[in-house]
Structure formats: structure tokens, C-alpha cells
Write a protein that holds these residues in place. Structure first.
Motif, PDB file in Angstrom:
ATOM      1  N   PRO A  10       0.796  -1.225   0.000  1.00 20.26           N
ATOM      2  CA  PRO A  10       0.000   0.000   0.000  1.00 20.26           C
ATOM      3  C   PRO A  10       0.830   1.276   0.000  1.00 20.26           C
ATOM      4  O   PRO A  10       0.400   2.294  -0.532  1.00 20.26           O
ATOM      5  CB  PRO A  10      -0.853  -0.122   1.272  1.00 20.26           C
ATOM      6  N   VAL A  11       2.035   1.225   0.572  1.00 21.30           N
ATOM      7  CA  VAL A  11       2.872   2.420   0.588  1.00 21.30           C
ATOM      8  C   VAL A  11       3.295   2.814  -0.816  1.00 21.30           C
ATOM      9  O   VAL A  11       3.671   3.953  -1.079  1.00 21.30           O
ATOM     10  CB  VAL A  11       4.109   2.205   1.488  1.00 21.30           C
ATOM     11  N   GLN A  13       1.177   2.353  -3.459  1.00 20.29           N
ATOM     12  CA  GLN A  13      -0.052   2.358  -4.245  1.00 20.29           C
ATOM     13  C   GLN A  13      -0.945   3.538  -3.865  1.00 20.29           C
ATOM     14  O   GLN A  13      -2.173   3.457  -3.868  1.00 20.29           O
ATOM     15  CB  GLN A  13      -0.804   1.032  -4.047  1.00 20.29           C
ATOM     16  N   GLU A  14      -0.347   4.665  -3.541  1.00 18.02           N
ATOM     17  CA  GLU A  14      -1.108   5.839  -3.155  1.00 18.02           C
ATOM     18  C   GLU A  14      -1.634   6.569  -4.392  1.00 18.02           C
ATOM     19  O   GLU A  14      -0.939   6.690  -5.407  1.00 18.02           O
ATOM     20  CB  GLU A  14      -0.248   6.795  -2.340  1.00 18.02           C
ATOM     21  N   THR A  15      -2.844   7.090  -4.271  1.00 21.58           N
ATOM     22  CA  THR A  15      -3.408   7.904  -5.348  1.00 21.58           C
ATOM     23  C   THR A  15      -2.891   9.336  -5.214  1.00 21.58           C
ATOM     24  O   THR A  15      -2.434   9.757  -4.138  1.00 21.58           O
ATOM     25  CB  THR A  15      -4.938   7.916  -5.265  1.00 21.58           C
ATOM     26  N   ASP A  17      -4.663  11.967  -4.927  1.00 23.87           N
ATOM     27  CA  ASP A  17      -5.442  12.623  -3.878  1.00 23.87           C
ATOM     28  C   ASP A  17      -4.897  12.320  -2.495  1.00 23.87           C
ATOM     29  O   ASP A  17      -4.831  13.204  -1.623  1.00 23.87           O
ATOM     30  CB  ASP A  17      -6.904  12.184  -3.960  1.00 23.87           C
ATOM     31  N   GLN A  18      -4.502  11.050  -2.267  1.00 24.59           N
ATOM     32  CA  GLN A  18      -3.959  10.680  -0.948  1.00 24.59           C
ATOM     33  C   GLN A  18      -2.650  11.408  -0.679  1.00 24.59           C
ATOM     34  O   GLN A  18      -2.399  11.882   0.436  1.00 24.59           O
ATOM     35  CB  GLN A  18      -3.752   9.168  -0.895  1.00 24.59           C
ATOM     36  N   ILE A  19      -1.807  11.478  -1.679  1.00 24.92           N
ATOM     37  CA  ILE A  19      -0.510  12.149  -1.515  1.00 24.92           C
ATOM     38  C   ILE A  19      -0.703  13.637  -1.275  1.00 24.92           C
ATOM     39  O   ILE A  19      -0.078  14.232  -0.388  1.00 24.92           O
ATOM     40  CB  ILE A  19       0.376  11.888  -2.745  1.00 24.92           C
ATOM     41  N   GLN A  21      -3.316  15.132  -0.056  1.00 31.12           N
ATOM     42  CA  GLN A  21      -3.912  15.363   1.249  1.00 31.12           C
ATOM     43  C   GLN A  21      -2.864  15.326   2.349  1.00 31.12           C
ATOM     44  O   GLN A  21      -2.919  16.110   3.309  1.00 31.12           O
ATOM     45  CB  GLN A  21      -5.008  14.319   1.522  1.00 31.12           C
ATOM     46  N   ARG A  22      -1.894  14.440   2.217  1.00 31.94           N
ATOM     47  CA  ARG A  22      -0.809  14.401   3.221  1.00 31.94           C
ATOM     48  C   ARG A  22       0.000  15.689   3.180  1.00 31.94           C
ATOM     49  O   ARG A  22       0.414  16.205   4.217  1.00 31.94           O
ATOM     50  CB  ARG A  22       0.099  13.182   2.981  1.00 31.94           C
ATOM     51  N   SER A  59       2.835   9.676  -7.380  1.00 24.47           N
ATOM     52  CA  SER A  59       2.018   8.469  -7.494  1.00 24.47           C
ATOM     53  C   SER A  59       2.500   7.601  -8.654  1.00 24.47           C
ATOM     54  O   SER A  59       2.613   6.368  -8.527  1.00 24.47           O
ATOM     55  CB  SER A  59       0.553   8.853  -7.691  1.00 24.47           C
ATOM     56  N   GLN A  62       5.737   5.907  -7.775  1.00 24.99           N
ATOM     57  CA  GLN A  62       5.510   4.769  -6.888  1.00 24.99           C
ATOM     58  C   GLN A  62       5.130   3.527  -7.687  1.00 24.99           C
ATOM     59  O   GLN A  62       5.603   2.428  -7.411  1.00 24.99           O
ATOM     60  CB  GLN A  62       4.405   5.095  -5.880  1.00 24.99           C
TER      61      GLN A  62
END
Length: 271
Positions: A10-11, A13-15, A17-19, A21-22, A59, A62
Motif C-alpha cells: 500500500p505504501v 499504491q497511493e493515489t 489525492d492521498q498524496i 492530502q498528506r 504516485s 511509486q
């Protein structure tokens, strides 16, 4: 073909949007720690326009990294990466052979190949026996079909009779027909070092000598080439101010330890 499920990472496989947001969360936290007003990070804001493309790039990187990582493993490799694995096994791809068929053939080879009874096979088989530290096999030592394997224990010393007997029994099952196999303890190769030391006034000679012995033994362990100049550097332990007139086996020259032997040390110190 027996399949192995691809691992979940999962580390990697970030979208986007997830990146993003962080990133936005970090900006907000930093502003709060400084006592400032958190910046606007919603879609259409300047930080969004600047950082969201970067999140997309991260992303994608990754995904590329995950792909490259998986290509190192035979069950998931394909294309030219699979061909490279075939080179390692010495098993090239056949004409028009698909990735799936080629991968299965390589997996079958990896599961069934147990060596053809050459020198390296006997060394590997011997090292697999509990208690064996090192093994050197010599082909045709006595005649064309002989294989002699010289072994050491975990401390790098010639194997005991009990260990030799154990390894001989273990390797009998793997011995190839016609091979005359003998397991033997490694031979001893004497290394006699003589040196004159200049000691500090408060130095204890016995302690100095023991430190030097420890250093030289560590250097000799498993080594096939003994370099004269490198031995000299090992005389400088606590209490030694200088040294002179040192020789190895009565000469000022490098030594070669025979393949079937381990070096043993005798140190003679004068002051």
C-alpha cells in the motif's frame, strides 16, 4: 502453474489525492505550530495548483518503483526482466515462447535443479551441513573421477573427525555415480611471524602480544593471500610505539595459502 499472489504494498499504491492530502495536512500542521493561519488548500487554490501535479508525479513514480521491485522476483517478472533471469539460470527463452510458459520452465528448473556434481556443488552441499564453516572441493586430486572436499568448522579450524564423518554420510546421498568422494579436514598452513617491537614504557608485553595475535588471527581467517605489508599494519596496538625487522615465514614477501588449507599462526616477539 501454481500461482503466488502478488504482494500488497500500500505504501507504493497511493493515489494523487492521498498524496496531496498528506501534503496539505503537513502545511496545516506547520502553520498551527507557528501560530499562523493555515493556508487554503482546496481545489483551485494556489497550493493545489502547485502541489497536485507533484502528487500525480509521485504516485506514478511509486507505480514504476513497485513494478521494478517485482521484476526482481521470478514469479512476477516478465519481458526482458524474465529473459535476464533466464540468463542467470543458463536457460534462454525458446523461439516464440510466451512469458507464462518461459516463467514456468524457469520455476521448474529452480525447483528441481540440484547440481550436476561438479566442484561447486560439493562445496555447497558440504556448507549446508550443520557445523561446517567452509568447504573447498578439489577435482581429480587423486585420479580423474576423484572429488576431495576439505572442510573447516565454524571457527575456521580444520574439522574434527566427527564432523568429517557426518559430512561424508550426508554427501553420500548426493554423490554422483562414479565419483570417488572423500571428505577431509582442511590442512594446516603454518604462518610464522617474527617482529621486534618498541614498546611504551608502561606497556605490558604479554598484553601487547595477545592483542597482536588476535588481530593477525582475524586477518588470516579464511584468507588465501597473506600480504606482507598488511601484516605490518597489525602490529600497531595499544602500547606499541614502533616495530622493525619483521618477517613472515623467514621472508619479506607475500604468502599464498593452499586451497585445501587454513593458516595457523606462530608469533615471535622481541623487544
Amino acid at each position: 502453474m501454481a500461482t503466488i499472489d502478488r504482494p500488497e504494498m500500500p505504501v507504493l499504491q497511493e493515489t494523487p489525492d492521498q498524496i496531496y492530502q498528506r501534503m496539505a495536512n503537513r502545511m496545516t500542521l506547520l502553520a498551527e505550530q507557528r501560530g499562523d493561519t493555515p493556508p487554503a488548500t482546496g481545489e483551485g487554490e494556489i497550493f493545489y495548483d502547485l502541489l497536485y501535479p507533484l502528487a500525480v508525479e509521485i504516485s506514478e513514480q511509486q507505480q514504476l518503483f513497485e513494478y521494478g521491485f517485482l521484476q526482481r522476483f521470478l514469479p512476477w517478472s516478465d519481458g526482458e526482466f524474465l529473459d535476464a533471469t533466464g540468463v542467470f539460470f543458463g536457460l534462454p527463452r525458446n523461439a516464440d515462447e510466451t512469458d507464462d510458459a518461459y516463467r514456468q520452465r524457469l520455476i521448474d528448473r529452480a525447483r528441481t535443479e540440484d547440481g550436476d556434481g561438479r566442484r561447486k556443488d560439493y562445496e555447497r552441499w558440504a556448507r549446508d551441513v550443520d557445523g561446517v564453516g567452509g568447504a573447498v572441493a578439489i577435482e581429480k586430486a587423486r585420479h580423474d573421477l576423484s572429488i576431495d572436499v576439505y572442510i573447516t568448522d565454524l571457527e575456521g579450524q580444520p574439522a574434527t573427525t566427527e564432523l568429517v564423518t557426518l559430512v561424508q554420510a550426508k554427501l553420500e546421498d548426493k554423490r554422483k555415480a562414479l565419483h570417488d568422494l572423500k571428505i577431509l579436514p582442511a590442512n594446516l598452513f603454518p604462518v610464522n611471524v617474527a617482529v621486534r617491537l618498541v614498546l611504551r614504557a608502561d606497556a605490558v608485553p604479554e598484553n601487547v602480544q595477545q592483542q597482536i595475535i588476535t588481530q593477525i588471527k582475524t586477518y588470516l581467517k579464511g584468507r588465501s593471500q597473506i600480504v606482507y605489508q598488511q601484516i605490518g599494519a597489525l602490529f600497531f596496538v595499544d602500547g606499541v610505539e614502533d616495530f622493525a625487522d619483521y618477517k613472515i615465514n623467514n621472508a619479506e614477501a607475500n604468502l599464498t595459502v593452499p586451497a585445501d588449507s587454513v593458516a595457523t599462526l606462530t608469533l615471535v616477539v622481541t623487544t
